[in-house]
Design a protein around this motif. Structure first.
Motif, PDB file in Angstrom:
ATOM      1  N   PHE A   1      30.894 -22.377   0.751  1.00 11.35           N
ATOM      2  CA  PHE A   1      30.423 -22.301  -0.623  1.00 11.35           C
ATOM      3  C   PHE A   1      31.300 -23.094  -1.592  1.00 11.35           C
ATOM      4  O   PHE A   1      31.014 -23.141  -2.782  1.00 11.35           O
TER       5      PHE A   1
ATOM      6  N   LYS B   1      26.506 -24.984  -0.150  1.00  7.87           N
ATOM      7  CA  LYS B   1      26.518 -23.817  -1.035  1.00  7.87           C
ATOM      8  C   LYS B   1      25.097 -23.374  -1.343  1.00  7.87           C
ATOM      9  O   LYS B   1      24.774 -22.183  -1.284  1.00  7.87           O
ATOM     10  N   TRP B   2      24.240 -24.341  -1.659  1.00  8.49           N
ATOM     11  CA  TRP B   2      22.849 -24.002  -1.969  1.00  8.49           C
ATOM     12  C   TRP B   2      22.160 -23.379  -0.756  1.00  8.49           C
ATOM     13  O   TRP B   2      21.476 -22.359  -0.880  1.00  8.49           O
ATOM     14  N   PHE B   3      22.360 -23.981   0.426  1.00  8.29           N
ATOM     15  CA  PHE B   3      21.672 -23.499   1.617  1.00  8.29           C
ATOM     16  C   PHE B   3      22.080 -22.072   1.954  1.00  8.29           C
ATOM     17  O   PHE B   3      21.230 -21.199   2.157  1.00  8.29           O
TER      18      PHE B   3
ATOM     19  N   THR C   1      23.554 -19.837   0.094  1.00  7.49           N
ATOM     20  CA  THR C   1      23.154 -18.910  -0.965  1.00  7.49           C
ATOM     21  C   THR C   1      21.661 -18.624  -0.880  1.00  7.49           C
ATOM     22  O   THR C   1      21.222 -17.480  -1.024  1.00  7.49           O
ATOM     23  N   ALA C   2      20.868 -19.678  -0.628  1.00  3.94           N
ATOM     24  CA  ALA C   2      19.414 -19.531  -0.574  1.00  3.94           C
ATOM     25  C   ALA C   2      18.968 -18.597   0.536  1.00  3.94           C
ATOM     26  O   ALA C   2      17.997 -17.856   0.385  1.00  3.94           O
TER      27      ALA C   2
ATOM     28  N   ALA D   1      27.838 -29.194  -2.093  1.00  2.60           N
ATOM     29  CA  ALA D   1      26.812 -28.614  -2.958  1.00  2.60           C
ATOM     30  C   ALA D   1      25.600 -28.168  -2.141  1.00  2.60           C
ATOM     31  O   ALA D   1      25.017 -27.109  -2.394  1.00  2.60           O
ATOM     32  N   PHE D   2      25.236 -28.995  -1.140  1.00  2.00           N
ATOM     33  CA  PHE D   2      24.092 -28.633  -0.306  1.00  2.00           C
ATOM     34  C   PHE D   2      24.395 -27.392   0.523  1.00  2.00           C
ATOM     35  O   PHE D   2      23.554 -26.491   0.649  1.00  2.00           O
TER      36      PHE D   2
ATOM     37  N   TRP E   1      13.563 -18.534  -0.206  1.00  3.38           N
ATOM     38  CA  TRP E   1      13.984 -19.640   0.660  1.00  3.38           C
ATOM     39  C   TRP E   1      14.180 -19.193   2.095  1.00  3.38           C
ATOM     40  O   TRP E   1      13.911 -19.943   3.040  1.00  3.38           O
TER      41      TRP E   1
END
Length: 243
Positions: A67, A78-80, A82-83, A75-76, A2
Motif C-alpha cells: 500500500f 495500493k488501489w488493487f 484496497t479495491a 499506486a496501482f 471491485w
C-alpha cells in the motif's frame, strides 16, 4: 464492488480457463458467520483460486508495503489491494505479530471469512511444513472454528521464481470445520497453541496428500531464491509465542 468484478469478469474467467478448478467439500464452509480458513500454501495463486471458488468473500492480511510503494506501480498496487478489501499490516515494528493478530480479530469480529496460511510462507519444494501458532492463538482468542483447505496444483501453474502462468489442473479440498471450544480460556498457553496448530496441519496433510516436514518452511528459504515482489503473497499471521 471491485472484488466481485475481479472475481467474475476481469480475472476469474482467465483463471477458470487456465486451471479448470474443481472444489470438494464446499458445504463445509458455513453460509454465514466468522470462520478462519487455514490453507496450505503452494503459490501466490492460492490467494486467487480460493476466493474464486468460495462463494463468500475472503479477506487476507496483506503486508503494508503493498500500500506504500512509489510511482505508478505503487499506486496501482495500493488501489488493487484496497479495491479487493485486503487489510494492510506493518511487519517491521516491535509489535508486528500482535498487530497482525489484532487485525485478524477485527476481520473476524465483523463476521467475515479470514484466510490464513499457517506455514507462514510458501512451501519451497511442495512439501507441507510446520505450522506457526499465530493462527491457533487467534482461533482460541475469538472462539471461531477453523476450516482446513488444501490447494493442489497451483505450484504447477505458478512455480516459485516464474512470472509466467502455465495451464495446470487446480483442485481445492475443503475439510470439516474444527471446533476448539474444548480449549476455551486457554489462549496464550503455548502448549495448547501448538496442539491446536498441529491438529490443523494434520488435517491439511490428509487433505493435500503432501509429505509433512516438522520444521518451519522459512528455515529453508536460505537455500532457495527469494521470491520477487510480484510473487510474494498476502501476509500470514506469524508466531506470537515460542513453539
Amino acid at each position: 464492488m471491485w472484488y466481485w468484478l475481479f472475481k467474475y469478469v476481469l480475472i476469474g474467467p482467465i483463471l477458470t480457463a487456465l486451471g479448470r478448478p474443481t472444489v470438494e467439500g464446499l458445504e463445509n464452509i458455513p453460509a454465514r458467520g466468522p470462520v478462519i480458513l487455514a490453507s496450505n500454501h503452494q503459490a501466490v495463486l492460492d490467494s486467487f483460486y480460493l476466493p474464486l471458488k468460495v462463494q463468500r468473500r475472503i479477506t487476507f492480511l496483506a503486508k503494508s508495503e503493498y500500500f506504500t510503494g512509489p510511482g505508478l506501480k505503487g499506486a496501482f498496487q495500493k488501489w488493487f489491494f484496497t479495491a479487493v478489501g485486503q487489510v494492510p499490516i506493518d511487519r517491521t515494528g516491535a509489535d508486528a505479530a500482535q498487530d497482525a493478530l489484532n487485525a485478524g480479530a477485527r476481520v473476524i469480529g465483523k463476521g467475515k471469512l479470514l484466510g490464513i496460511y499457517p506455514e507462514g510462507t510458501r512451501s519451497p519444494d511442495g512439501r507441507l511444513y510446520k505450522g506457526k501458532t499465530g493462527m491457533a492463538r487467534l482461533a482460541l482468542k475469538t472462539g471461531v472454528q477453523v476450516v482446513p483447505v488444501a490447494m493442489i496444483g497451483t505450484d504447477k501453474m505458478n512455480p516459485i521464481g516464474s512470472k509466467v502462468w502455465r495451464p495446470a489442473k487446480i483442485t481445492i479440498r475443503i475439510g470439516k470445520p474444527i471446533d476448539f471450544s474444548r480449549f476455551e480460556g486457554m489462549a496464550g498457553n503455548r502448549f495448547v497453541e501448538r496442539a491446536v496448530t498441529d491438529e490443523v496441519m494434520y488435517d491439511l496433510m490428509l487433505l493435500s496428500g503432501q509429505e509433512y516436514v516438522d520444521v518451519y518452511a522459512a528455515s529453508l528459504k536460505k537455500t532457495v531464491p527469494a521470491p520477487t515482489a510480484a510473487q510474494d503473497g498476502p501476509e500470514r499471521i506469524p508466531d506470537t509465542r515460542a513453539s
